[in-house]
Motif scaffolding. Structure first.
Motif, PDB file in Angstrom:
ATOM      1  N   PRO A 286      -9.644   7.548 -14.712  1.00 22.48           N
ATOM      2  CA  PRO A 286      -9.530   6.454 -13.743  1.00 22.48           C
ATOM      3  C   PRO A 286      -8.837   6.893 -12.454  1.00 22.48           C
ATOM      4  N   VAL A 287      -7.959   7.875 -12.539  1.00 26.70           N
ATOM      5  CA  VAL A 287      -7.280   8.384 -11.342  1.00 26.70           C
ATOM      6  C   VAL A 287      -8.306   9.019 -10.404  1.00 26.70           C
ATOM      7  N   ILE A 288      -9.204   9.804 -10.989  1.00 26.59           N
ATOM      8  CA  ILE A 288     -10.230  10.472 -10.177  1.00 26.59           C
ATOM      9  C   ILE A 288     -11.193   9.450  -9.580  1.00 26.59           C
ATOM     10  N   ASP A 289     -11.614   8.482 -10.392  1.00 25.80           N
ATOM     11  CA  ASP A 289     -12.474   7.426  -9.852  1.00 25.80           C
ATOM     12  C   ASP A 289     -11.795   6.723  -8.682  1.00 25.80           C
ATOM     13  N   ALA A 290     -10.507   6.415  -8.830  1.00 27.15           N
ATOM     14  CA  ALA A 290      -9.778   5.717  -7.771  1.00 27.15           C
ATOM     15  C   ALA A 290      -9.718   6.570  -6.501  1.00 27.15           C
ATOM     16  N   CYS A 291      -9.507   7.884  -6.668  1.00 26.45           N
ATOM     17  CA  CYS A 291      -9.473   8.777  -5.506  1.00 26.45           C
ATOM     18  C   CYS A 291     -10.831   8.816  -4.807  1.00 26.45           C
ATOM     19  N   ILE A 308       1.316   9.697  -1.495  1.00 27.09           N
ATOM     20  CA  ILE A 308       0.282   9.168  -2.394  1.00 27.09           C
ATOM     21  C   ILE A 308       1.014   8.543  -3.577  1.00 27.09           C
ATOM     22  N   GLU A 309       0.675   7.303  -3.888  1.00 29.23           N
ATOM     23  CA  GLU A 309       1.295   6.637  -5.031  1.00 29.23           C
ATOM     24  C   GLU A 309       0.285   6.530  -6.155  1.00 29.23           C
ATOM     25  N   LEU A 310       0.719   6.853  -7.343  1.00 28.24           N
ATOM     26  CA  LEU A 310      -0.155   6.740  -8.503  1.00 28.24           C
ATOM     27  C   LEU A 310       0.507   5.797  -9.501  1.00 28.24           C
ATOM     28  N   LYS A 311      -0.113   4.629  -9.679  1.00 29.16           N
ATOM     29  CA  LYS A 311       0.475   3.608 -10.541  1.00 29.16           C
ATOM     30  C   LYS A 311      -0.320   3.522 -11.837  1.00 29.16           C
ATOM     31  N   GLY A 312       0.390   3.434 -12.954  1.00 33.79           N
ATOM     32  CA  GLY A 312      -0.295   3.314 -14.238  1.00 33.79           C
ATOM     33  C   GLY A 312       0.702   3.167 -15.371  1.00 33.79           C
ATOM     34  N   HIS A 313       0.185   3.086 -16.565  1.00 34.12           N
ATOM     35  CA  HIS A 313       1.015   3.049 -17.770  1.00 34.12           C
ATOM     36  C   HIS A 313       1.869   4.332 -17.822  1.00 34.12           C
ATOM     37  N   ALA A 367      -0.551  17.976  -2.922  1.00 32.95           N
ATOM     38  CA  ALA A 367      -0.093  17.605  -4.266  1.00 32.95           C
ATOM     39  C   ALA A 367       1.375  17.206  -4.267  1.00 32.95           C
ATOM     40  N   ARG A 368       2.143  17.834  -3.376  1.00 28.39           N
ATOM     41  CA  ARG A 368       3.581  17.537  -3.350  1.00 28.39           C
ATOM     42  C   ARG A 368       3.879  16.121  -2.872  1.00 28.39           C
ATOM     43  N   ARG A 369       2.901  15.458  -2.286  1.00 24.57           N
ATOM     44  CA  ARG A 369       3.153  14.105  -1.749  1.00 24.57           C
ATOM     45  C   ARG A 369       2.967  13.010  -2.795  1.00 24.57           C
ATOM     46  N   LEU A 370       2.604  13.411  -4.027  1.00 23.99           N
ATOM     47  CA  LEU A 370       2.328  12.393  -5.059  1.00 23.99           C
ATOM     48  C   LEU A 370       3.616  11.885  -5.693  1.00 23.99           C
ATOM     49  N   ARG A 371       3.694  10.555  -5.867  1.00 23.45           N
ATOM     50  CA  ARG A 371       4.754  10.052  -6.756  1.00 23.45           C
ATOM     51  C   ARG A 371       4.174   9.028  -7.728  1.00 23.45           C
ATOM     52  N   PHE A 372       4.748   8.992  -8.917  1.00 25.94           N
ATOM     53  CA  PHE A 372       4.263   8.105  -9.980  1.00 25.94           C
ATOM     54  C   PHE A 372       4.995   6.771  -9.921  1.00 25.94           C
ATOM     55  N   ILE A 373       4.267   5.707 -10.213  1.00 22.80           N
ATOM     56  CA  ILE A 373       4.899   4.397 -10.408  1.00 22.80           C
ATOM     57  C   ILE A 373       4.480   3.897 -11.783  1.00 22.80           C
ATOM     58  N   ASP A 374       5.457   3.767 -12.664  1.00 21.59           N
ATOM     59  CA  ASP A 374       5.160   3.311 -14.039  1.00 21.59           C
ATOM     60  C   ASP A 374       5.018   1.803 -14.085  1.00 21.59           C
ATOM     61  N   ASP A 375       4.080   1.341 -14.873  1.00 16.94           N
ATOM     62  CA  ASP A 375       4.012  -0.091 -15.171  1.00 16.94           C
ATOM     63  C   ASP A 375       3.551  -0.262 -16.620  1.00 16.94           C
ATOM     64  N   LEU A 376       4.525  -0.595 -17.454  1.00 21.89           N
ATOM     65  CA  LEU A 376       4.246  -0.718 -18.894  1.00 21.89           C
ATOM     66  C   LEU A 376       3.200  -1.781 -19.196  1.00 21.89           C
ATOM     67  N   SER A 377       3.040  -2.755 -18.276  1.00 15.88           N
ATOM     68  CA  SER A 377       2.109  -3.852 -18.550  1.00 15.88           C
ATOM     69  C   SER A 377       0.660  -3.437 -18.308  1.00 15.88           C
ATOM     70  N   TRP A 378       0.448  -2.284 -17.666  1.00 20.51           N
ATOM     71  CA  TRP A 378      -0.931  -1.861 -17.396  1.00 20.51           C
ATOM     72  C   TRP A 378      -1.547  -1.196 -18.624  1.00 20.51           C
ATOM     73  N   PRO A 379      -2.811  -1.487 -18.889  1.00 19.22           N
ATOM     74  CA  PRO A 379      -3.476  -0.745 -19.968  1.00 19.22           C
ATOM     75  C   PRO A 379      -3.656   0.730 -19.565  1.00 19.22           C
ATOM     76  N   VAL A 380      -3.720   1.586 -20.574  1.00 19.62           N
ATOM     77  CA  VAL A 380      -3.838   3.023 -20.298  1.00 19.62           C
ATOM     78  C   VAL A 380      -5.153   3.344 -19.584  1.00 19.62           C
ATOM     79  N   GLU A 381      -6.135   2.490 -19.767  1.00 18.09           N
ATOM     80  CA  GLU A 381      -7.456   2.770 -19.198  1.00 18.09           C
ATOM     81  C   GLU A 381      -7.496   2.600 -17.678  1.00 18.09           C
TER      82      GLU A 381
END
Lengths: 461, 461
Positions: A286-291, A308-313, A367-381
């Motif tokens: 899903p990350v690649i599709d989103a990109c 770049i923000e990457l949000k997910g489980h 690649a160095r500009r990426l940061r993760f944002i966790d969200d436990l409520s999101w499905p892994v998919e």
């Protein structure tokens, strides 16, 4: 077939292993629903795609050289290569080819890549012990059911702890499949599973290194050997799976006993199998599709990107937070690399996850500009990619079900395209049109091994 | 060599695996104390004894037949047999022979049987890659140290949980030993351990069945293969042992990190190795000694026995409470059978733990009179057997340190006798006098493989 009640006595006596063995022994082609038959053929199309791509990876070149010093004969084809080898070596090496780029299939509940080990074992067998396409498909379906049911019973702890579930459970699947193809009876299938139960190596720690391929190869080779030994009377324990010190208890704290046999013959694990559109860890899809979506019709250039923000489980971060990767193989499980290369190039094929791509300094900067944002409520998919431009503008895209997921499966045509493309990448000169044609009609083949011979390299590279 | 400090960063970076690899790479024969050198030779004498006995067990006959279908050449000797096979198969089959009767050596802190896998791998290598006796002994000592240190780090949980520690840790020992014998450098030894780390199958559930022999064979075969792959550049992870999902964490909840490297080069695991006087699980040794003592000068007959009490640490009961065994192999871990047969026959050789002995109805009747008495305060090394006669008389004998334990090790002469007796049992026609003579002087051999050729069956049985 009804699941038997699970009580302490049944566990001690081996009732679960026996129920699985009985299911494998007695299930016939007519018992397999059409949807399952079709999924088996789709799995095989995907198998040949990935095996033809991986056949000339440097991992394979080295393994073929070392294993080749110990080959008994040249009875068996290596997909996408011109060398031949013996049955056991071929099982190992073909499974390695099919898995080396992490581009193979995924059983969603367990993240097992089931086909590499099981198909490699069956096709290797088929070249010495002729069987029909139908017989191979039936054995394959049952092998996948056994491997994935065992995987269900030990998930999620097993993989989380660090066992490479494709290898550890794959060996049971290969053993069950070969036992079925050889027509073993219930007792001998229990032995085959016992002989497999002592050959369950594989560590998540080795992902991204050549070592991982050894255990994937072993799952095929040793599953095949386990069944051949059982066929010759090499016996094992009554309860290799559910015994006090059987596989399930040693490799998971709270095995789900029911998962082994509940719905046997009604619910088929193969229907939970998926095929990757990109050569990456499945959580990156899903990350690649989103990109790709973020990039579509872009009016910005890479230099405009501030962050770049990457949000997910949180699991997405745990599995893929790998900055500074050094090899193509490592890049397949790195969100940093995946996001950078897809934003930069607009595609996600094997070239994008190669040593050369990893060495590209402009990608490393991005690649160095990426940061993760966790969200436990999101499905892994699901996943969301947001690029933040220097202008302050934010461009976000969220993907709920990635291409190739159970909710958005690859169409048969897309699988065929994957085979064409990956065979071309592998430069093996295989006639992929003929191969695909025969795979879609595989249940009508008299000699299952014929398609394997079609997959032999036509060039001498 | 100093143990390095163990902190989180060191674990992640692979400092422990690297320290072990450096130790293996740099240790020379002159660094090995005389006591360790001697213990290595004692281990080899015991190895040939058990391998010559087990070579014609039905497990081996079947394994030789199936593995023989996949032999690349006939470069390598099978101890006690007339067939020859290739290097990898020979490693597997010789390790199986040496372990099949559970009569091999025991590293006390872990209950690893270290020599079967490591010696089998080294001797198989030596027939194709000539090395001196000294070189083989050095590699053997280092392989044992690696296997047993890894075992120490995961004990006791690992085995208690159900992992067959001889197999799971043996593969690392064989890999390290072969890596040393091939002269691999530090990096390649790390890879060899990584290639071993994905091949760690083996379950306690399979004890007493043929399946167990597969994993013992694999420990030798796959350890050898792991090192050969590393030699050809097949690379692995930096921290296969201590990584987040490395072998130690996946197979034990609280690994003892220090055990891997503390005292490296000063404390030698081989000095904790022992040799069995009886073909049984090692916890039965004091039980058998006690039975022999109880029987000495007996004025009672078997019919007088009303009850037999066996007192010991609860572990004794947990490991050996196996009434109604059906095969010779099962009987080797059954206190009921051991007590009955030794009281009846006054000896405890392979004939006493055979299928024929198990089928003896008078022994079965006697076995039913056994009851266990747990005492947590007793050390595992001790046991007490009490027979209660119909007259009410009680005859008890307690053993504090069994023959063959660290406190009462078998003398060199007893080990030589064991070799003579077991070779005779195996009927292989080997000249055991010549074999023993050369083993006691093994550090002077130019060609280590010469003793292996001596161990080939002279008969054509």
């Amino acid at each position: 077939m009804q699941a038997e009640p699970v009580d302490a006595k049944a566990l001690h006596g081996g009732a679960l292993t026996r129920t699985l063995a009985r299911f494998v022994a007695h299930t016939q082609w007519r018992d397999v629903p059409v949807a399952v038959r079709n999924e088996a053929k789709r799995s095989l199309v995907n198998y040949f795609a990935v095996a033809l791509a991986g056949a000339h990876d440097s991992t394979l070149d080295r393994a073929v050289a070392v294993y080749g010093r110990f080959r008994a004969d040249e009875s068996t084809t290596l997909a996408g290569r011109s060398e031949r080898t013996d049955m056991l070596n071929a099982a190992a090496l073909n499974a390695m080819s099919a898995n080396v780029y992490d581009f193979d299939d995924t059983h969603i509940p367990t993240i097992i890549h089931p086909t590499a080990a099981i198909a490699a074992a069956l096709f290797a067998l088929a070249e010495s012990h002729p069987m029909s396409g139908k017989a191979l498909l039936l054995a394959f379906v049952l092998g996948v059911d056994v491997a994935c049911r065992i995987g269900n019973a030990v998930s999620p702890e097993h993989y989380q702890r660090g066992w490479h579930i494709t290898s550890t459970c794959g060996v049971f699947g290969a053993a069950a499949a070969v036992a079925k193809a050889r027509g073993l009876d219930e007792d001998a299938i229990v032995w085959a599973l016992g002989n497999a139960s002592v050959q369950t190596g594989g560590l998540v720690e080795t992902l991204g290194t050549m070592s991982k391929s050894i255990s994937v190869g072993n799952a095929a080779r040793n599953g095949l050997l386990a069944a051949l030994l059982a066929e010759d009377g090499f016996s094992g324990p009554d309860a290799p799976l559910e015994g006090d010190r059987g596989f399930l208890r040693v490799s998971a704290s709270h095995p789900k006993w029911n998962a082994l046999t509940e719905g046997l013959g009604r619910e088929w694990e193969l229907l939970k199998n998926t095929y990757k559109p990109y050569p990456c860890g499945v959580v990156l899809n899903p990350v690649i599709d989103a990109c790709l979506d973020v990039r579509r019709g872009a009016r910005w250039s890479l230099n405009d990107i501030e962050q770049i923000e990457l949000k997910g489980h949180p699991l997405l971060r745990e599995r893929t937070d790998r900055p500074g990767v050094r090899t193509g193989r490592e890049s397949q499980v790195s969100a940093q690399h995946a996001v950078a290369v897809v934003l930069a190039r607009g595609k996600a094929g094997l070239d994008e996850f190669s040593d050369a791509a990893v060495a590209d300094p402009s990608l490393r900067m991005l690649a160095r500009r990426l940061r993760f944002i966790d969200d436990l409520s999101w499905p892994v998919e699901s996943a969301q990619v947001t690029i933040v431009l220097r202008s302050g503008e934010r461009i976000a895209h969220r993907v709920h079900a990635a291409r190739g997921s159970l909710a958005a499966p690859l169409a048969n045509g897309e699988l065929a395209d994957k085979l064409h493309q990956l065979a071309a990448y592998g430069r093996s000169g295989v006639d992929t049109h003929a191969l695909i044609e025969r795979l879609w009609n595989f249940e009508t083949e008299h000699d299952a091994a014929a398609v394997m011979r079609l997959a032999r390299a036509r060039t001498t590279s």
